[in-house]
Design a protein around this motif. Structure first.
Motif, PDB file in Angstrom:
ATOM      1  N   ALA A  62      -5.648  -5.429 -13.283  1.00  5.44           N
ATOM      2  CA  ALA A  62      -6.677  -5.248 -12.255  1.00  5.44           C
ATOM      3  C   ALA A  62      -8.038  -4.917 -12.853  1.00  5.44           C
ATOM      4  CB  ALA A  62      -6.256  -4.145 -11.288  1.00  5.44           C
ATOM      5  N   ASN A  84      -8.821 -11.235  -9.259  1.00  4.65           N
ATOM      6  CA  ASN A  84      -7.675 -10.561  -8.651  1.00  4.65           C
ATOM      7  C   ASN A  84      -8.109  -9.575  -7.594  1.00  4.65           C
ATOM      8  OD1 ASN A  84      -7.662  -7.579  -9.615  1.00  4.65           O
ATOM      9  ND2 ASN A  84      -8.169  -8.751 -11.446  1.00  4.65           N
ATOM     10  N   SER A  85      -7.189  -9.296  -6.671  1.00  2.32           N
ATOM     11  CA  SER A  85      -7.402  -8.219  -5.703  1.00  2.32           C
ATOM     12  C   SER A  85      -6.126  -7.419  -5.649  1.00  2.32           C
ATOM     13  CB  SER A  85      -7.707  -8.774  -4.320  1.00  2.32           C
ATOM     14  OG  SER A  85      -8.942  -9.451  -4.355  1.00  2.32           O
ATOM     15  N   MET A  86      -6.290  -6.125  -5.495  1.00  2.00           N
ATOM     16  CA  MET A  86      -5.140  -5.246  -5.572  1.00  2.00           C
ATOM     17  C   MET A  86      -4.852  -4.639  -4.207  1.00  2.00           C
ATOM     18  SD  MET A  86      -4.097  -2.961  -8.583  1.00  2.00           S
ATOM     19  CE  MET A  86      -3.327  -1.375  -8.640  1.00  2.00           C
ATOM     20  N   PHE A  88      -3.280  -1.422  -3.103  1.00  2.15           N
ATOM     21  CA  PHE A  88      -2.964  -0.162  -3.757  1.00  2.15           C
ATOM     22  C   PHE A  88      -1.833   0.568  -3.040  1.00  2.15           C
ATOM     23  CE2 PHE A  88      -7.192  -1.146  -5.126  1.00  2.15           C
ATOM     24  CZ  PHE A  88      -7.305  -0.621  -6.393  1.00  2.15           C
ATOM     25  N   GLN A  89      -1.378   1.640  -3.671  1.00  3.92           N
ATOM     26  CA  GLN A  89      -0.436   2.520  -2.978  1.00  3.92           C
ATOM     27  C   GLN A  89      -1.156   3.126  -1.778  1.00  3.92           C
ATOM     28  OE1 GLN A  89       1.374   5.330  -5.675  1.00  3.92           O
ATOM     29  NE2 GLN A  89       2.117   3.713  -7.022  1.00  3.92           N
ATOM     30  N   GLU A  90      -0.483   3.944  -1.038  1.00  4.73           N
ATOM     31  CA  GLU A  90      -1.045   4.499   0.208  1.00  4.73           C
ATOM     32  C   GLU A  90      -2.460   5.094   0.032  1.00  4.73           C
ATOM     33  OE1 GLU A  90       0.772   8.109   1.351  1.00  4.73           O
ATOM     34  OE2 GLU A  90       1.311   8.633  -0.673  1.00  4.73           O
ATOM     35  N   SER A  92      -5.562   4.070   0.318  1.00  2.00           N
ATOM     36  CA  SER A  92      -6.656   3.447  -0.408  1.00  2.00           C
ATOM     37  C   SER A  92      -7.663   2.846   0.559  1.00  2.00           C
ATOM     38  CB  SER A  92      -6.123   2.359  -1.330  1.00  2.00           C
ATOM     39  OG  SER A  92      -5.745   1.231  -0.575  1.00  2.00           O
ATOM     40  N   VAL A  93      -7.384   2.972   1.848  1.00  2.00           N
ATOM     41  CA  VAL A  93      -8.289   2.452   2.870  1.00  2.00           C
ATOM     42  C   VAL A  93      -9.398   3.480   3.077  1.00  2.00           C
ATOM     43  CG1 VAL A  93      -8.416   1.921   5.325  1.00  2.00           C
ATOM     44  CG2 VAL A  93      -6.504   1.073   3.978  1.00  2.00           C
ATOM     45  N   PHE A  94     -10.669   3.007   3.035  1.00  2.00           N
ATOM     46  CA  PHE A  94     -11.790   3.951   3.144  1.00  2.00           C
ATOM     47  C   PHE A  94     -11.823   4.619   4.515  1.00  2.00           C
ATOM     48  CE2 PHE A  94     -13.721   0.682   0.177  1.00  2.00           C
ATOM     49  CZ  PHE A  94     -13.564   1.449  -0.957  1.00  2.00           C
ATOM     50  N   TYR A 105     -14.408  -5.627   3.000  1.00  2.00           N
ATOM     51  CA  TYR A 105     -15.037  -4.979   1.831  1.00  2.00           C
ATOM     52  C   TYR A 105     -15.279  -5.919   0.652  1.00  2.00           C
ATOM     53  CZ  TYR A 105     -16.362  -1.411  -1.513  1.00  2.00           C
ATOM     54  OH  TYR A 105     -17.060  -0.680  -2.419  1.00  2.00           O
ATOM     55  N   MET A 109     -18.879  -7.143  -0.876  1.00  2.00           N
ATOM     56  CA  MET A 109     -19.293  -6.868  -2.242  1.00  2.00           C
ATOM     57  C   MET A 109     -19.700  -8.149  -2.968  1.00  2.00           C
ATOM     58  SD  MET A 109     -19.283  -3.665  -2.526  1.00  2.00           S
ATOM     59  CE  MET A 109     -19.704  -3.647  -0.798  1.00  2.00           C
ATOM     60  N   ARG A 153      -7.140  -6.644   3.498  1.00  2.00           N
ATOM     61  CA  ARG A 153      -8.337  -6.546   2.656  1.00  2.00           C
ATOM     62  C   ARG A 153      -8.190  -7.405   1.398  1.00  2.00           C
ATOM     63  NH1 ARG A 153      -9.923  -0.579   0.895  1.00  2.00           N
ATOM     64  NH2 ARG A 153      -7.955  -0.711  -0.198  1.00  2.00           N
ATOM     65  N   ALA A 154      -6.986  -7.370   0.811  1.00  2.00           N
ATOM     66  CA  ALA A 154      -6.768  -8.146  -0.412  1.00  2.00           C
ATOM     67  C   ALA A 154      -6.702  -9.644  -0.110  1.00  2.00           C
ATOM     68  CB  ALA A 154      -5.494  -7.682  -1.099  1.00  2.00           C
ATOM     69  N   ASN A 157     -10.028 -11.329   0.694  1.00  2.00           N
ATOM     70  CA  ASN A 157     -10.894 -11.510  -0.469  1.00  2.00           C
ATOM     71  C   ASN A 157     -10.607 -12.828  -1.189  1.00  2.00           C
ATOM     72  OD1 ASN A 157     -13.012 -10.469  -1.995  1.00  2.00           O
ATOM     73  ND2 ASN A 157     -11.634  -9.545  -3.497  1.00  2.00           N
TER      74      ASN A 157
ATOM     75  N   ILE B 179      -8.814   7.033  -6.145  1.00  2.00           N
ATOM     76  CA  ILE B 179      -8.343   5.705  -5.740  1.00  2.00           C
ATOM     77  C   ILE B 179      -9.457   4.907  -5.040  1.00  2.00           C
ATOM     78  CG2 ILE B 179      -7.377   6.338  -3.476  1.00  2.00           C
ATOM     79  CD1 ILE B 179      -4.965   4.504  -4.281  1.00  2.00           C
ATOM     80  N   TYR B 180     -10.351   5.598  -4.326  1.00  2.00           N
ATOM     81  CA  TYR B 180     -11.441   4.885  -3.655  1.00  2.00           C
ATOM     82  C   TYR B 180     -12.378   4.237  -4.675  1.00  2.00           C
ATOM     83  CZ  TYR B 180      -9.867   7.526   0.422  1.00  2.00           C
ATOM     84  OH  TYR B 180      -9.122   8.068   1.426  1.00  2.00           O
ATOM     85  N   VAL B 183     -10.682   1.179  -5.928  1.00  2.00           N
ATOM     86  CA  VAL B 183     -10.818   0.084  -4.966  1.00  2.00           C
ATOM     87  C   VAL B 183     -12.189  -0.579  -5.138  1.00  2.00           C
ATOM     88  CG1 VAL B 183     -10.929  -0.563  -2.526  1.00  2.00           C
ATOM     89  CG2 VAL B 183      -9.244   1.112  -3.283  1.00  2.00           C
ATOM     90  N   ASN B 186     -12.174  -2.599  -8.335  1.00  2.00           N
ATOM     91  CA  ASN B 186     -11.320  -3.785  -8.240  1.00  2.00           C
ATOM     92  C   ASN B 186     -11.927  -4.862  -7.336  1.00  2.00           C
ATOM     93  OD1 ASN B 186      -8.551  -4.998  -6.648  1.00  2.00           O
ATOM     94  ND2 ASN B 186      -8.664  -5.147  -8.866  1.00  2.00           N
ATOM     95  N   PHE B 187     -12.627  -4.424  -6.311  1.00  2.00           N
ATOM     96  CA  PHE B 187     -13.215  -5.403  -5.390  1.00  2.00           C
ATOM     97  C   PHE B 187     -14.648  -5.771  -5.768  1.00  2.00           C
ATOM     98  CE2 PHE B 187      -9.489  -4.297  -3.063  1.00  2.00           C
ATOM     99  CZ  PHE B 187      -9.183  -5.423  -2.319  1.00  2.00           C
ATOM    100  N   ASN B 193     -23.648  -0.525  -5.086  1.00  2.00           N
ATOM    101  CA  ASN B 193     -22.678  -0.419  -4.003  1.00  2.00           C
ATOM    102  C   ASN B 193     -21.680   0.713  -4.199  1.00  2.00           C
ATOM    103  OD1 ASN B 193     -23.443  -2.283  -2.052  1.00  2.00           O
ATOM    104  ND2 ASN B 193     -22.711  -3.979  -3.304  1.00  2.00           N
TER     105      ASN B 193
END
Lengths: 269, 285
Positions: A62, A84-86, A88-90, A92-94, A105, A109, A153-154, A157, B179-180, B183, B186-187, B193
């Motif tokens: 990643a 790649n897009s990951m 994640f484990q729990e 990780s959502v903003f 997202y 970006m 999200r992944a 992308n 983790i944020y 993210v 990774n993105f 940003n």
């Protein structure tokens, strides 16, 4: 729909990958001589005892960690797509973005114009069944719904390869099955190359075309097991097949020694 | 269940009654709420009445504690002459300018220090060494440098606000779940940003706590600064009233400061609800 040509073209190749961490004067080897070639469109699951470095492997792929030695190549078909897009484990959502903004997202970006972005985002919002919650904030969602956001999200992308780090580990059994079904359903549409980390043998067989078993610390590849169930698969029906039990038994046989070894090492430390 | 209780003393019976009516019987709770609200309105009024009574009967020294009616009439006199408005607006302008001057660099430096361990390591010792200096203690130095004009007021407020916003912003960014940031990386989030989509919103709840604290300190500093080097402002009003022994005007100044504090905290509450919807919704849920 025409199926892509027989998946022989290598999408991801990992050669002689090594990763070590230094703590003080001791050098801890997390990954040692990992070699893996993944054809385009294959769904690869990696299982291994905890602490075997499977998450480290994924984080290197990643771009979140750098390899100490070795080479990773991802064949890029489209220069405009992210590599790649990951998922994640729990958690990780903003929390400060709505469901829609979270799913958008990666596209934001990359500076996509809002028209193309909206179309894609709306498609995946619908796909994961969150249309009613598009403007909601994550704290208003259940754990399973949050993980759906992460999946969407992944996929939105539209990357070359998808990386998944035990995305369903924190969910209860029923939600896990539902999400596995949804993941396969969405994946069938694009058939992207997937590398999926899990500690669940069941999950690895249900989802993967191939299960890679890793050794205990330092992590390296112990076995490479083919899973030849036809697709599209029914996550639940698959479990009723005798082949399923045989495979699970075989993989557990390979994994068992490593788990015990990892346990012994844990005790020794 | 109820048989052993019948025929008991009065106290026991009323206890039993409450236990029976409480669940589901809304009337009981509403009566309690109304009683509380009435009490919270009437108790200060009662205190004011008592105060007035004690002054009029000579039990309380009117030189130190002028009667509320006297304060109110002075208040109207100051309002109708326009004097109070001049003082209030002078203070508010100073507060606003000083606050923006302090909060802006505090926020920006805090975000940068929060995201970069290297810059944090380089600057933190200086912050730690200068933060504990009481801002009022450097007021004379500030007046020496910036003179008696408006700038010295802006600067003293800015310095007090800067530290609190800075320290809370750093803490806010450092405490963002790692983790944020993963993210974001990774993105493909750019450096810019990373600040705008992760560091700033992620730290916002703590930044806001810093803004609240900073506003309180700003109110304190503006009064102190206006005591010594100003010809307008609420602080000046209070100080001048002391020099001319117009105690009632002094009380007007005190009341105005407390109203200013109260109203601004209401505004900050509302602002927080608008700016941090993911937090306030959580609280109300």
């Amino acid at each position: 729909m025409q199926m892509p040509a027989a998946p022989t073209e290598t999408k991801v190749s990992i050669e002689g990958l090594q990763k070590f961490f230094r703590t003080g004067h001791t050098k801890v080897i997390a990954l040692d001589n990992v070699n893996l070639a993944i054809p385009d469109g294959q769904f690869v699951c990696i299982v291994g005892p905890s602490g075997c470095g499977k998450t480290t492997l994924l984080r290197i792929l990643a771009g979140l960690e750098t390899p100490s030695d070795g080479r990773i190549t991802v064949v890029q078909g489209d220069k405009n797509k992210p590599v790649n897009s990951m998922i994640f484990q729990e958690q990780s959502v903003f929390p400060w973005m709505t469901v829609k903004d979270n799913i958008a997202y990666g596209l934001s970006m990359r500076g996509l114009d809002s028209k193309g972005k909206d179309e894609k985002v709306d498609y995946y919002v619908k796909k994961v069944g969150l249309s009613k919650f598009a403007k909601a904030y994550p704290h208003q969602l259940s754990g399973g719904m949050k993980q759906r956001v992460s999946v969407a999200r992944a996929f939105a992308n539209d990357p070359e390869i998808l990386l998944m780090d035990e995305p369903f580990a924190a969910l209860d059994e029923q939600n896990k099955i539902l999400l596995q079904e949804e993941l396969l359903r969405i994946w069938e549409e694009t058939r992207k190359t997937v590398i999926f980390i899990t500690h669940s043998i069941d999950e690895a067989i249900v989802l993967g075309d191939r299960v890679i078993v890793m050794t205990a610390h330092p992590g390296t590849i112990k076995a490479d097991v083919k899973v030849e169930f036809a697709r599209p698969r029914g996550v639940y029906e698959l479990r009723a097949q005798p082949e399923f039990g045989k495979l699970a038994y075989e993989i557990w046989g390979l994994l068992r020694d490593e788990v015990l070894k990892a346990k012994r090492e844990e005790g020794a430390e | 269940m109820s048989t052993p209780l019948t025929g008991k003393a009065d106290g026991m019976e009323s206890q039993l009654e409450i236990a029976v009516t409480a669940p589901g019987a809304k009337g009981f709770h509403i009566r309690g709420d109304v009683a509380e609200r009435l009490l919270s309105v009437f108790s200060p009024l009662l205190l004011l009445l008592l105060w007035e009574f004690l002054v009029r009967t000579g039990l309380l020294d009117a030189r130190f504690f002028p009667a509320p009616t006297g304060i109110v009439s002075t208040f109207w006199a100051l309002v109708s002459s326009g004097e109070l408005f001049n003082h209030l607006s002078a203070s508010i302008v100073r507060l606003a300018v000083g606050f923006v001057m302090g909060a802006t660099p505090g926020l920006m430096l805090g975000l940068i220090m929060g995201l970069s361990p290297m810059i944090r390591a380089a600057i933190s010792p200086m912050i730690a060494a200068t933060y504990p200096i009481p801002k009022i203690a450097i007021l004379p130095l500030i007046m020496l440098i910036f003179g008696l004009g408006e700038m010295s007021k802006y600067v003293v407020i800015a310095i007090g606000v800067f530290f609190l916003v800075l320290i809370n912003t750093i803490a806010g960014v450092v405490n963002i779940e790692k983790i944020y940031l993963d993210v974001g990386k990774n993105f493909g989030a750019s450096r810019k940003n990373m600040y705008f989509t992760i560091a700033f919103p992620g730290a916002l709840p703590l930044i806001f706590a810093g803004v609240r604290l900073a506003w309180g300190v700003a109110l304190l500093l503006i009064v102190a600064a206006e005591f010594v080097g100003a010809k307008t402002g609420i602080g000046y009003l209070i100080w001048q009233s002391w020099q001319t022994f117009s105690v009632e005007a002094m009380y007007v100044g005190l009341v105005i400061i407390s109203i200013l504090g109260y109203v601004s905290s209401l505004i900050l509450d509302e602002l927080e609800r608008i700016l941090i919807p993911w937090k306030s919704l959580h609280l109300s849920a």
